[in-house]
Design a protein around this motif. Sequence first.
Motif, PDB file in Angstrom:
ATOM      1  N   SER A  96     -41.150   3.222 -37.964  1.00 53.03           N
ATOM      2  CA  SER A  96     -41.912   2.852 -39.087  1.00 53.03           C
ATOM      3  C   SER A  96     -41.569   1.586 -39.559  1.00 53.03           C
ATOM      4  O   SER A  96     -42.206   0.570 -40.105  1.00 53.03           O
ATOM      5  CB  SER A  96     -41.442   3.901 -40.298  1.00 53.03           C
ATOM      6  OG  SER A  96     -40.082   3.822 -40.389  1.00 53.03           O
ATOM      7  N   CYS A 116     -53.641  -2.379 -43.590  1.00 51.69           N
ATOM      8  CA  CYS A 116     -53.721  -0.849 -43.959  1.00 51.69           C
ATOM      9  C   CYS A 116     -53.509   0.177 -42.739  1.00 51.69           C
ATOM     10  O   CYS A 116     -53.006   0.993 -42.894  1.00 51.69           O
ATOM     11  CB  CYS A 116     -55.207  -0.635 -44.319  1.00 51.69           C
ATOM     12  SG  CYS A 116     -55.426  -0.687 -45.971  1.00 51.69           S
ATOM     13  N   ASN A 117     -54.157  -0.405 -41.723  1.00 49.60           N
ATOM     14  CA  ASN A 117     -54.150   0.440 -40.458  1.00 49.60           C
ATOM     15  C   ASN A 117     -52.460   0.563 -39.934  1.00 49.60           C
ATOM     16  O   ASN A 117     -51.902   1.782 -39.603  1.00 49.60           O
ATOM     17  CB  ASN A 117     -54.634  -0.149 -39.183  1.00 49.60           C
ATOM     18  CG  ASN A 117     -56.055   0.090 -39.338  1.00 49.60           C
ATOM     19  OD1 ASN A 117     -56.661   0.802 -40.091  1.00 49.60           O
ATOM     20  ND2 ASN A 117     -57.046  -0.836 -38.606  1.00 49.60           N
ATOM     21  N   SER A 120     -50.297   2.485 -42.752  1.00 52.89           N
ATOM     22  CA  SER A 120     -50.657   3.798 -42.689  1.00 52.89           C
ATOM     23  C   SER A 120     -49.658   4.893 -41.921  1.00 52.89           C
ATOM     24  O   SER A 120     -49.352   5.926 -42.052  1.00 52.89           O
ATOM     25  CB  SER A 120     -52.187   4.132 -42.379  1.00 52.89           C
ATOM     26  OG  SER A 120     -52.296   3.789 -41.011  1.00 52.89           O
ATOM     27  N   LYS A 121     -49.166   3.854 -40.793  1.00 56.63           N
ATOM     28  CA  LYS A 121     -48.372   4.394 -39.590  1.00 56.63           C
ATOM     29  C   LYS A 121     -46.904   4.306 -40.101  1.00 56.63           C
ATOM     30  O   LYS A 121     -45.962   4.981 -39.428  1.00 56.63           O
ATOM     31  CB  LYS A 121     -48.781   3.996 -38.475  1.00 56.63           C
ATOM     32  CG  LYS A 121     -50.067   3.821 -37.831  1.00 56.63           C
ATOM     33  CD  LYS A 121     -50.248   3.459 -36.456  1.00 56.63           C
ATOM     34  CE  LYS A 121     -51.674   3.184 -36.132  1.00 56.63           C
ATOM     35  NZ  LYS A 121     -51.777   2.007 -35.127  1.00 56.63           N
ATOM     36  N   THR A 124     -43.534   6.834 -45.714  1.00 59.18           N
ATOM     37  CA  THR A 124     -43.578   6.960 -47.027  1.00 59.18           C
ATOM     38  C   THR A 124     -42.722   5.521 -47.786  1.00 59.18           C
ATOM     39  O   THR A 124     -43.055   5.080 -49.137  1.00 59.18           O
ATOM     40  CB  THR A 124     -42.529   8.104 -47.640  1.00 59.18           C
ATOM     41  OG1 THR A 124     -41.517   8.157 -46.922  1.00 59.18           O
ATOM     42  CG2 THR A 124     -43.539   9.286 -47.386  1.00 59.18           C
ATOM     43  N   SER A 127     -45.332   3.001 -48.728  1.00 58.17           N
ATOM     44  CA  SER A 127     -46.534   3.579 -49.402  1.00 58.17           C
ATOM     45  C   SER A 127     -47.047   2.585 -50.370  1.00 58.17           C
ATOM     46  O   SER A 127     -48.143   2.516 -50.564  1.00 58.17           O
ATOM     47  CB  SER A 127     -46.045   4.903 -49.988  1.00 58.17           C
ATOM     48  OG  SER A 127     -44.921   4.840 -50.865  1.00 58.17           O
ATOM     49  N   TYR A 130     -48.843  -0.003 -48.921  1.00 57.10           N
ATOM     50  CA  TYR A 130     -49.870   0.400 -48.259  1.00 57.10           C
ATOM     51  C   TYR A 130     -50.913   0.711 -49.369  1.00 57.10           C
ATOM     52  O   TYR A 130     -52.242   0.310 -49.004  1.00 57.10           O
ATOM     53  CB  TYR A 130     -49.851   1.977 -47.710  1.00 57.10           C
ATOM     54  CG  TYR A 130     -51.015   2.748 -47.173  1.00 57.10           C
ATOM     55  CD1 TYR A 130     -51.783   2.152 -46.192  1.00 57.10           C
ATOM     56  CD2 TYR A 130     -51.300   4.053 -47.658  1.00 57.10           C
ATOM     57  CE1 TYR A 130     -52.942   2.820 -45.776  1.00 57.10           C
ATOM     58  CE2 TYR A 130     -52.457   4.561 -47.146  1.00 57.10           C
ATOM     59  CZ  TYR A 130     -53.181   3.953 -46.301  1.00 57.10           C
ATOM     60  OH  TYR A 130     -54.255   4.669 -45.684  1.00 57.10           O
ATOM     61  N   GLN A 131     -50.605   1.133 -50.562  1.00 54.99           N
ATOM     62  CA  GLN A 131     -51.735   1.277 -51.848  1.00 54.99           C
ATOM     63  C   GLN A 131     -52.112  -0.019 -52.032  1.00 54.99           C
ATOM     64  O   GLN A 131     -53.308  -0.302 -52.283  1.00 54.99           O
ATOM     65  CB  GLN A 131     -50.905   2.098 -52.668  1.00 54.99           C
ATOM     66  CG  GLN A 131     -50.724   3.460 -52.717  1.00 54.99           C
ATOM     67  CD  GLN A 131     -49.887   3.965 -53.777  1.00 54.99           C
ATOM     68  OE1 GLN A 131     -49.402   3.560 -54.815  1.00 54.99           O
ATOM     69  NE2 GLN A 131     -49.765   5.263 -53.571  1.00 54.99           N
ATOM     70  N   GLN A 134     -54.752  -1.099 -49.559  1.00 57.80           N
ATOM     71  CA  GLN A 134     -55.961  -0.289 -49.871  1.00 57.80           C
ATOM     72  C   GLN A 134     -56.708  -1.074 -51.055  1.00 57.80           C
ATOM     73  O   GLN A 134     -57.917  -1.320 -50.818  1.00 57.80           O
ATOM     74  CB  GLN A 134     -55.532   1.083 -50.140  1.00 57.80           C
ATOM     75  CG  GLN A 134     -55.488   1.561 -48.888  1.00 57.80           C
ATOM     76  CD  GLN A 134     -55.559   3.077 -48.997  1.00 57.80           C
ATOM     77  OE1 GLN A 134     -54.955   3.861 -50.065  1.00 57.80           O
ATOM     78  NE2 GLN A 134     -56.114   4.040 -48.252  1.00 57.80           N
TER      79      GLN A 134
END
Lengths: 161, 348
Positions: A96, A116-117, A120-121, A124, A127, A130-131, A134
């Motif tokens: 991660s 994002c890609n 997403s991997k 948490t 996260s 990631y948000q 997005q």
Amino acid sequence: MAVALAAGIGLSILSSLPGDAAQVAKKEQWHRCLLEIYKAKGMVAEAANEYQALMAINKTDPQLMFDYGVYMDKTGKTQQAVQYYRKAGQLNPMNSEYQGALGIALMRLKDYQGACNALSKAGTKYSAQYQMAQQYLNQLKQIQQYNAQLKKRQAEEGEDE
Amino acid sequence: MAKLHLRNLLTAASCLILGMTSVAAQDEGPSVTLMKHVTKAQDALKNGDLANAREEFRRCIGLSPNTLEFYIGLYNCVSQSKEYDQIAFALGKMFQLDPTLKGEYAGEYGEALYYLAKYDEAIPWLKQGLRQLDSPQKKRTLAYKPPEKIDVGPVPTAPTKVPETTASGTTTSTSGGDNLTIVPQGIDGKPITPAGTTTTSTPAPPPREVISPEQIHGFAQSFDNAIRSEAIVIAEYQGFEKSTDIAYFHPPKAEYHITKILKGPPLNRHLPLRYEFHDRSENLNVPDGWKFGPDKMPAKGSQWILFIEHAVPRMGQFDTYQGAFGRQEANDKNLNKVYALLEAHSNR
């Protein structure tokens, strides 16, 4: 005297080279020493050379690729960093940290889709990033839609006239 | 390269065999001690007791600082335990004794220097080591073997101290001394144990340095020793208790006021002090013409550093360290010395 001492010291003259593995390990160790020295002294080019030498020895070490990426990132070479984060991620897709670092670097390069890609991997731990990626992506989509609508309306108004 | 070394080896071996016969006649005083340590080192190495072997090799180096094998032995012991200061020391000395090793063990030396944070020094050695690894030239393996010839050098009065932490040391010169050449190996190649050297006569003890009482007092009367006093204070002299029987060996009771406690318990600010006139280094004789008077006492209000050996009064008065020596003027020079020593003695 010196010759006699040299003869008596127990240096086994006929001894063969140490095994290849031992030699490679030594080589790697000394390159790592040099690398740490150059990093400590802020000698970026020399440190990069040492990384290259180490990567030539360990062609499939994802951690080394990742470390090099981090070093490049720190020295402001984000584009190169992304390249090595990607390589590290390809060699160990389950890590991660690699995906997270790649995502953050891509966000800095404004590649929100790529970020994002990757994020997403990344699990948490990333996260929040990631948000955020997005949200950026959604905003971008909205801006694109708005621009498209604007163009469409301008085109319609032009036809009416 | 290998052929050349082989030829050298054979030449040296023949020289050594020829030299063996003359060995027995030589004085083996220091060599017996050395051989004991060599044997112990070998045994420890054989048993895999590297810590002991290391210590024994260090003793061997102390007794024979120019014998390459002992540095090799030490290197073998410490390279596994990664004691980089010792590795650097051993390799540094090995390079001095056999410069051909420089090219072959440059990388190991550079690595040791790196771990000792000597970065600037480490870079060229590491680079040289890497070049050596890439070259087709064969590298000799540093394996300890008992030395065939030991250069004891001048008979030392005290063993040469092997530095605990050093990357480079100086080689003790052997020229001009009573060089003793011993052959600890028999013709069959087996090392001769100390038991085999029982025929040697008891060596004469080395001359001992005599220390005079004056020198002993000199050692005691230093700030380095005074600093070990239980209490050290800065105090102002306020006067003394008048008495009719004040004498050289019956000092007056001086009154001091403590202005600062540098070390020790929180003593009462009012400090009664036995004001000794001698510093305990002299004979028990009163100086000619000595007579007590106020001139023998310090100026009122003057500041003093008082070293109080035991922070407990004796018969109502405190004693100073070494009598008069324990009272030092509180000037910048003395204060600086005391502060520096206190700083050095603090367990930080």
